[in-house]
Design a protein around this motif. Structure first.
Motif, mmCIF file in Angstrom:
data_model
loop_
_atom_site.group_PDB
_atom_site.id
_atom_site.type_symbol
_atom_site.label_atom_id
_atom_site.label_comp_id
_atom_site.label_asym_id
_atom_site.label_seq_id
_atom_site.Cartn_x
_atom_site.Cartn_y
_atom_site.Cartn_z
ATOM 1 N N LEU A 261 -30.988 25.266 -4.985
ATOM 2 C CA LEU A 261 -31.449 24.495 -4.171
ATOM 3 C C LEU A 261 -31.241 23.043 -4.475
ATOM 4 C CD1 LEU A 261 -32.528 23.546 -0.820
ATOM 5 C CD2 LEU A 261 -34.264 23.927 -2.277
ATOM 6 N N GLN A 262 -31.513 22.496 -5.939
ATOM 7 C CA GLN A 262 -31.254 21.765 -6.627
ATOM 8 C C GLN A 262 -30.345 20.753 -6.357
ATOM 9 O OE1 GLN A 262 -33.505 22.223 -10.196
ATOM 10 N NE2 GLN A 262 -35.610 21.280 -9.233
ATOM 11 N N LEU A 263 -29.628 21.651 -6.525
ATOM 12 C CA LEU A 263 -28.160 21.185 -7.585
ATOM 13 C C LEU A 263 -27.228 20.847 -5.406
ATOM 14 C CD1 LEU A 263 -25.450 21.073 -8.949
ATOM 15 C CD2 LEU A 263 -25.027 23.086 -8.421
ATOM 16 N N GLN A 264 -27.717 21.866 -4.069
ATOM 17 C CA GLN A 264 -27.211 21.580 -3.270
ATOM 18 C C GLN A 264 -28.227 19.939 -3.088
ATOM 19 O OE1 GLN A 264 -27.438 24.616 -0.380
ATOM 20 N NE2 GLN A 264 -27.746 22.797 0.722
ATOM 21 N N LYS A 265 -28.653 19.714 -3.046
ATOM 22 C CA LYS A 265 -30.233 18.296 -2.961
ATOM 23 C C LYS A 265 -29.304 17.446 -3.668
ATOM 24 C CE LYS A 265 -32.908 19.823 0.472
ATOM 25 N NZ LYS A 265 -32.709 19.870 1.610
ATOM 26 N N THR A 266 -29.359 17.113 -4.408
ATOM 27 C CA THR A 266 -28.252 16.432 -5.163
ATOM 28 C C THR A 266 -26.611 16.176 -4.964
ATOM 29 O OG1 THR A 266 -29.060 17.133 -7.440
ATOM 30 C CG2 THR A 266 -27.498 15.855 -7.582
ATOM 31 N N VAL A 267 -25.813 17.223 -4.489
ATOM 32 C CA VAL A 267 -24.513 17.134 -4.126
ATOM 33 C C VAL A 267 -24.406 16.335 -2.509
ATOM 34 C CG1 VAL A 267 -22.180 17.764 -3.053
ATOM 35 C CG2 VAL A 267 -23.175 18.849 -4.959
ATOM 36 N N GLU A 268 -25.407 16.903 -1.577
ATOM 37 C CA GLU A 268 -25.388 16.233 -0.568
ATOM 38 C C GLU A 268 -26.878 14.783 -0.493
ATOM 39 O OE1 GLU A 268 -27.416 20.222 2.433
ATOM 40 O OE2 GLU A 268 -28.547 18.849 0.893
ATOM 41 N N ALA A 269 -27.197 14.114 -1.399
ATOM 42 C CA ALA A 269 -27.185 12.924 -1.755
ATOM 43 C C ALA A 269 -25.951 12.003 -1.844
ATOM 44 C CB ALA A 269 -28.513 12.617 -2.373
ATOM 45 N N LEU A 270 -24.874 12.137 -2.792
ATOM 46 C CA LEU A 270 -23.940 11.563 -3.266
ATOM 47 C C LEU A 270 -22.985 11.346 -2.083
ATOM 48 C CD1 LEU A 270 -23.573 13.328 -6.658
ATOM 49 C CD2 LEU A 270 -25.187 10.930 -6.210
#
Length: 331
Positions: A261-270
């Motif tokens: 989930l942290q990885l997904q949120k980071t990709v979404e943020a970028l």
């Protein structure tokens, strides 16, 4: 420049040699709590193009290389020691400050992109981490279509209809479709720079009018930056959005162990894109980008989540490991 050959002016006489300068500028990116951050400094009010800026400084003789010069300026201005750094772009426009105070100076600026794994304290009062959507709010689709696009597209449509000749109007409308996804076009999240430059050409952002000064309340184009630093930031965002699709650079922003989930949120943020949870996890699994660890999250409400880490073997297995994201229509 000393030693440069004299140039001939338009009247046939000898024109004085053109002066030039070389500057270094850094876009330093972190992803903290699911938000993309850029490290900024405060440009003094008395300087041309005052306001938020990026860490920058001139190349001077004591700098052995461009990169060493950049690292020296960043450390001096922000107390940050950079890890991952790559050259982003060289900007070479005349008088890039947008003012007439240094007329005749041809300024070159070499921009770099740096990624850090965590948002560390900026070090001095003049440096601060800022959400990069503060400067480009219309690029963030994570909560759906940004409301700023309504005002922006209305102004762009008026700009496109201004020319009297049909051919020019058609070219402008085509560009709106290519960059902003208008008129049935598709929004490409990588075209950040093209969108910024179109807004600049249309005169819809403060930087197009010279010294931007303070931000206007509720400006749909975002907060202006000193000099041409918002253009540099737009270039970096577009580069990073494209690069996460074919290189695992996103893991430069992650801690050694993290949840999916942290990885997904980071990709979404970028990327400024909202991703479907199960589809994202399926994509990560298919690409073989991570591997599970023996650890789980603790101390938070809800069900513990398994921690994973980047699987570095993927770099040897195929030439372009990354996360390919779907395109979207702006409307």
């Amino acid at each position: 420049m000393k030693g440069a050959a004299a140039q001939t002016d338009a009247r046939g006489g000898q024109a004085p040699p053109e002066r030039s300068s070389v500057g270094l500028v850094a876009v330093i990116v972190a992803a903290t709590k699911g938000e993309p951050r850029a490290l900024t400094i405060r440009v003094p009010d008395q300087a041309p193009g005052r306001g938020d800026g990026l860490p920058a400084g001139p190349l001077v003789p004591e700098h052995a290389t461009l990169e060493r010069g950049l690292r020296a300026w960043v450390e001096r201005q922000t107390h940050q020691r950079l890890g991952y750094v790559e050259q982003l772009y060289t900007f070479g426009d005349r008088d890039r400050s947008g003012t007439a105070t240094v007329s005749g100076v041809h300024s070159l600026s070499v921009a770099y992109l740096a990624l850090v794994r965590e948002e560390r304290p900026a070090g001095i009062a003049e440096a601060a981490w800022q959400n990069w959507y503060r400067y480009l709010p219309y690029e963030d689709f994570r909560q759906g279509r940004p409301r700023q696009l309504d005002a922006i597209e209305a102004r762009l449509a008026a700009w496109a209809s201004e020319p009297e000749d049909c051919a020019t109007r058609t070219r402008r409308l085509d560009r709106l479709g290519l960059t902003f996804g208008m008129n049935g076009g598709t929004w490409n999240e990588e075209r950040v720079l093209e969108r910024y430059e179109l807004l600049f050409e249309a005169g819809l952002i403060p930087e197009a009018r010279g010294n931007p000064g303070p931000a206007l309340p509720n400006d749909p184009t975002g907060v202006p930056m000193a000099f041409d630093h918002r253009r540099v930031l737009a270039t970096a965002i577009g580069r990073l959005r494209g690069k996460i699709k074919y290189r695992p650079v996103v893991f430069e922003l992650m801690p050694p162990e993290f949840t999916l989930l942290q990885l997904q949120k980071t990709v979404e943020a970028l990327s400024g894109t909202q991703l479907h949870k199960q589809n994202f996890r399926r994509l990560v699994a298919q690409q073989g980008l991570v591997e599970e660890t023996e650890s789980v999250t603790s101390g938070a409400a809800g069900r513990p989540a398994r921690l994973v880490r980047f699987r570095r073997e993927v770099l040897l297995e195929r030439p372009a490991p990354g996360l390919r994201l779907p395109s979207r229509r702006a409307g």
